[in-house]
Design an enzyme around this catalytic site. Sequence first.
Site, short mmCIF file in Angstrom:
data_model
loop_
_atom_site.label_atom_id
_atom_site.label_comp_id
_atom_site.label_asym_id
_atom_site.label_seq_id
_atom_site.Cartn_x
_atom_site.Cartn_y
_atom_site.Cartn_z
N ASP A 166 0.83 -1.21 0.00
CA ASP A 166 0.00 0.00 0.00
C ASP A 166 0.87 1.27 0.00
O ASP A 166 0.63 2.20 0.77
CB ASP A 166 -0.95 -0.01 1.22
N PHE A 186 -3.48 9.84 6.02
CA PHE A 186 -3.09 8.44 6.22
C PHE A 186 -2.01 8.06 5.21
O PHE A 186 -1.89 8.65 4.15
CB PHE A 186 -4.29 7.52 5.99
ZN ZN Z 1 -4.01 1.24 -1.28
#
Ligand code: ZN
Length: 427
Positions: free
Chosen positions: A308, A326
Site C-alpha cells: 500500500d 493516512f
Molecule cells: Zn491502497
Amino acid sequence: MKRLYRNGRIATDSSSEPLKCDVLIEDVRIIGVAETIESVDGCEVIDCSGSVIVPALFDLNVHIRELGREDREDITSCSEAAINGGFTGMVLQSDTNPAIDTGSAVQGVLDTCRDKSRIWQGVYTAGAITKGGSGEELAAIAAMKSKGAVFLSEAGDPVINPQLLRRAMEYARQFDLPVATHGEVKELSGKGSMHEGAYSYSLGLQGIPAISEEIGIARDVRLAEFCGVHLHVQQVSTREGMSTVLRAKERGIRVTCEVSPHHLIFNHSHIGNYDTHYKVNPPLRTEEDSVALLEGLRNGWIDVVACDHSPRTEFEKNQDFASAPFGVTGLETALPSLHHHFIKPGHFGWDVIVNRYSTGPRKFLSIPPVTIKEGHLAEFVVFNPNATVRFAREYLRSKSINTPFLNQTLSGQVERVIFRGAELLVR
Ligand SMILES: [Zn+2]
C-alpha cells in the site's frame, strides 16, 4: 552476453530454506541452474556467497500520484523505489487526479510508464469503480478493461452505496475483472485517526473501531457472492476481518485478501508519541490482530502481501496526528523489514516471501510467475541477509520519506535486481 551468479542460494515456493545453486543467464534468459556451474570464456562472474536469490517481487497496491501530486511521487520515482526494494512489477491504484476511471486514462498511465519506467513491462493499473472515485456513478468499466485495467478498485475508499457496488460487480463479472475493496463502513470510522481502543483513549484521539472493517468486509463478501465476482480484500487489518474471508473461502466464494508489512510488524501501541509515520488506513490494530495476521499469512488464509505504497510530503505528515493524512511508503522497506522481523528470527521462511509476494500476486492477475529455472526470463533479486540497510533520505529513491523505518537500520539488503537479464540495480 553471459553472466554467472555463483555461490548463492535460491529461494523457492516449496522450501523454507533457500537451496545452494548457481544461475547462468544469457541475454534475457536463464540458461542454467545447477548446484555448480563452471564459468565459460567471456562470462561475467558475480559472487553471491551468503546471499539469497529471490524471484523478483510484485506489489498489488501502489499509489502512484502521477497525475496530480507529482510532488509526492511520479512514475519514474515510484518505479525506481520499486526496483530499490526488489520489485519488478506492481499494480497502480486509480486515485490519481484526474482518477484512472476511463479507457483513455488507463491508456495514458500505461503509455507514461512505457516512457518513464525501467520496469514498464511489469507495471499494470487498476481502474476506479466509480467516476472520479466519488462514489456516485459507475466508471467506464468496459473501456478500462479493453485498455488493460487488471482489476477495479476505489483505491482505499469504500463504495458506500451497496447498490452501486452491486452494479459494478455485475459488470466486472461480465468482463472477468476482480473487484478490490478496503472493507470499511465510513459512518463507523467517522473522523477517527487510529484504532479505537486503550491507546486511542489514552492519546485522546478519535478511534476507528475494528467493527468498521469487519462489517465492511462481510458486506463486500456477501455482495461478491451474490454477484459471482472475484472479490479481493485489500489491506486486511483485523483477525475477525481475516476470519470472514477465510469462512467465505471455505464456502467456495471467490475471495482473496492481502496484508501489509506494517500491519504485521506494528500495532497501535507504536503510535506512542503521536508519530504520524504510524498513521495508516486501515489503522494499526492490536498486537493480537498482528499475531493472527502473521499466522494467516503463514498458512495461506492471506493470499498476498501488498505494501500500500502511499507517498505523502513532509509538510503533509508534519501536521498533528488527527489532521495528517493516512499512508506510508513501503516499496523500499518491505523486503528488508519482513526479513528483519520474520525470516531472521524464524517466524517464517523464504517460501512465504516467494509464495505471497512474488508468485501469489502474479497468479492473482493470471500472469506467469517469475521462476528461477532454465528457459525462464531472468528476473530476480540478490538479497544479502548478512548486510544491514539504513533507510536514510539518500538511500530512498521515492520522493517521499513517510515511513516508520526512516533512519532505522534493519538486517538484510537488496544488492542486485535483475529484470529480463538487465541489472537494474547494483549496490
Ligand atoms: Zn491502497
